[in-house]
Design a protein around this motif. Sequence first.
Motif: not given
Lengths: 488, 250
Positions: B55-67
Motif C-alpha cells: 500500500e502507499e506508505r511512502a511519500f516522496p518530496f524532493p527538496q534541497d534543504v538550502l532552499r
Amino acid sequence: MRGGGEGEEQTPDSGPLSAEKLASVAGFGRAVAAAGYVSQPQSVEELQEILEVASSREWKVTLRGTGRSYGDAALRSEAIVLDLRRMNRILSWDRESGVIDIEPGVTIEQMWQSTLPQGWWPPVVPGTMRPTLGGCLAMNVHGKNNWQAGTVGDHCLEFDLMPPSGEVRTVRPDTDAELFQAVIGSFGQLGVLTRIRMQLKRVETGSVRVTAVPVGDLGEMLQRMDGAKDDHEYVVGWLDAFAQGKRLGRGQIHLASYLAAKDHPSPQESLNLESQSLPDRVFGVLPKSKMWWFARFVTNRFGMRWVNSVKYFHARIFERNKTYDQSLAAFQFLLDYMPGWERAYPADGGLIQHQSFVPAGSAEEVFREQLEICHRYRMPSFLAVLKCHRADDFLLSHAVDGFSLALDFPVTAKNRQRLWAMIQELSQPVVAAGGRFYPAKDAAISAQLFQATWREGQLARFSKLKSEIDPRGRLTSALAERLLLPSH
Amino acid sequence: MASEFHHALVIGASSGIGEALARKLAAQGALVSIVARRADELERIAGEINDLCGEERAFPFPQDVLRRDEIPHLFQEIPRAMGGLDLVIYAAGVMPEVDFEEYDTSKDSLMVEVNLLGAMAWLNEAARRFNKLGSGTIVGIGSIAGDRGRSANPGYNTSKGALAIYLEALRNRVARRGVRVVTIKPGFVDTPMTFGKPGLLWLISAERAAEIILAKARRGVVCAYVPARWRLVSWVIGSIPSFLFRRLKI
Ligand SMILES: Cc1cc2nc3c(=O)[nH]c(=O)nc-3n(C[C@H](O)[C@H](O)[C@H](O)COP(=O)(O)OP(=O)(O)OC[C@H]3O[C@@H](n4cnc5c(N)ncnc54)[C@H](O)[C@@H]3O)c2cc1C
Ligand SMILES: NC(=O)c1ccc[n+]([C@@H]2O[C@H](COP(=O)([O-])OP(=O)(O)OC[C@H]3O[C@@H](n4cnc5c(N)ncnc54)[C@H](OP(=O)(O)O)[C@@H]3O)[C@@H](O)[C@H]2O)c1
C-alpha cells in the motif's frame, strides 16, 4: 511526486490555512483528536470565503458545532475545521407562535434562555444544553421523549443549506421533502446549515413533575419504561452495569411530565431564568467547577462499581417511588450539573460512548448480551442509560421502534485496543436484531457494521445526493471516512 | 512513556541512515514522507517501500534543504498528504573530504548550511507545529564528531556541535508542551558518507543504526549515542586536556 519547487503556492500568513489556525481538535470524550486548521466564521459571507479557499486549494472541510459529539464526528486530520459557534445570532423570535429563526451556532442553552420566560421550551433537547442547533440537526438528536416527540428534526420548519459551492438555498419539509429528510441527520456531509427555523413548545410552567422508580432487573426495567410511555412525557432509565446474574440491569427509572400551571404555586415565576439556574455548589460547599477533580478518584473500575451500587441502593431505599418537582433545566441537563465531568476520565484516553438502538421485541435479549460481553471483557460500563424511541423517516435515521442503551467506557492507552474490539462485539447482536447505531455517540464501529444497519437502497440514495451536492467530496470528517468511505 | 509513530517525516532519506529509518518506519506500519535532493532516488525508495508493504506508505518530496523558503509550505503539504505528523527526523548531512592543510570556507559553509541551518529551518517548523498541538517527537542526527573540535574537519565538527546546542535549546523551549526532542550521536555507520574511509571503528550498518535511533525516539530520550558505547569514548575524549589533545591524531 510532490515537491517544494519554484512557483508553488506559499503558506499564507492569514486566511483559513495560516499556520496559527492549526489546533488539536478533540471529540467530547477526548479519546480521538486530530490537528486541523480551525476557522470561526461569523457570517455567511465569511463562510463562503473559506469554502472558496478550500475549493481552490483542494482542502477538505469538516463542520463543527460545540464538539459535543463523543467521538470523531466533528474533526479530521489536516482539514479546514469550520467551527460555527460564532454564527450565533437569533434572527427572529415570535413569542405568539413560538417560531424562532436562528443561525446554526446558537446553542440549546441560548435558545431556551431566550424563549422560556415567555413560556416556550424546545420540544426536543439532548442531555446537555451546550450543543449548537446546527450540530443537533446534523445529528438529529433525540431527548428522553423521543418515542412521543420525535427528534429535533421533527420540529424544524425549514433551514438554509450551503453546499460547498457556496450558494444558499432554503429547504422545507413540504416542498423539498427528500432533501430535508436527507440533510437532517447526515452529520454535516450534505452542506452547511446556515439558518434554522424551529417550532418551540408551549409550556405553562418551567417545571416537570418527576417520579423515581427503582427496578430490580433488566426485564422489569424495560417493561416499566414501556408501561410508563402513555402517562408521561419523559422516560429515562439508568442501570448499574456492574450488577450481574439475577440483578443484571437493576437500576432506576425517572418518569416526568410538564407541570400544569394549576399544579404549581408560582407558574409565572418558574419560567424565569433564576428558577432554572443549576446550583453552582454541590452539597452547598464544593464548587461544581472543581468537582471533576475529586471525581477522578472514583472514576476507575472499583470506584465506579461502588458509585453504581450506592446509587442503586439510594434509589431503592431513599427515593423509592418518590415524586418531586424539578426545573426543566435541572431535569433535562443533568449532565451539565458537574461541568467538566468528562475530565475525571483517564488523562491518557478519556472516554467513549456506544449507543445501540434495538427494536422492542429484541431489546432485552440484546442488552443482556451486551452487558454480559462487557463483564466477559472485564470492562463494565461506568454509566449506562436507557431511553424509549420510535422510528422516523429521516434518511440516515438512527432511531427504531424500541429502546436504546448508551454505555460509557473509560479509555486508556492500555485498554484502547481491547475496548475497540469489544465495541465491535457489542455491535453484532444489534445488527442481527435489525438495530441501529448513533454517529454522535460513536468512535469505534467499523464501516461494515454501520452499513449493515442500513435499509435497502439507503446508501445509494445518500451517495446520489452526496455526489450531486458535493461532487468533490469537500465535506468530510474522520467519522464520515470511517463509516462511509470504505464501501462508498 | 513509549510512543508509537504513525506519520513520520525523514529529511535526508535518499540514502544511508535516513533511508534506513524511512524503510524501518514504513515496515513498522507508519506512513513516511521522505525528503532529499535526488528525486529519482526518492521515487525508487518509495516504490520499493510501497511494493513491500502492499500500500502507499511512502511519500516522496524532493527538496534541497538550502532552499529554506520552501519549507513552511512543504510543512503544510506533508502532513496533509499523510493525514498527520508525529515524528520528524532530520538526517540530511554532508561531510566533504577536507585535507589537513585545507582551509576551504566554501566547504565549511556548505556543511553549516546543510547540517545546521537546514536542520534549523526544518525543525523550527516542526517545533512550531508540535508546540501548538501539544505533542510530537523531533529527532536530530548529530554526531560524536560534534563533541569536540578536532583537527581533521573543523567545519563538520562545528556544524554538528552547534546542532547539538540548537537541539538542546529547542528541547528546553518545547518540553513543557509535551514535545520531545531527541539528539542522536552516531559513531561510524556504514553509508555512502563513510564509504571507503579508513579506520572506521565499531562500524555498524545503517539498518542497525536506524533500529537503535527509533527505539530511542520512541522512549523520547534526551541524547543517545549510537551504539551506546560511544558515550564512553566521548567521555574519554572529552576528558583529555587540550595540551595533550592537540598532539593526538584524532
Ligand atoms: C453529556 C452529553 C449528553 C448528550 N445527550 C444526548 C442526548 O440525550 N440525545 C442526543 O441525541 N444526543 C446527545 N448528545 C450528543 C450531542 O447532542 C450531539 O453530538 C450533538 O450533535 C452535539 O452538537 P454540537 O453542536 O456539539 O455538534 P458537534 O459535535 O460539533 O458536531 C456534530 C455534527 O454536526 C455537524 N455540524 C455541526 N454544525 C453544523 C452545521 N451548521 N451544518 C451542518 N452540519 C453541522 C458536524 O460536522 C458533526 O458531524 C449528548 C452529548 C453529551 C456530551
Ligand atoms: N555515516 C556515519 O558514520 C555518520 C556518523 C555520524 C553522523 N552521521 C550523520 O548522519 C546523517 C546521515 O548520514 P549518512 O551517513 O546516512 O549519509 P548519506 O548516506 O550521505 O545521506 C545523507 C543524506 O542527506 C541528504 N542531503 C545532503 N545534502 C542535502 C541537501 N542539500 N538537501 C537535501 N538533502 C540533502 C542526502 O540526499 P541527496 O544527496 O539526495 O540530497 C542523503 O539522503 C548525517 O547528518 C551525518 O552527518 C553519519
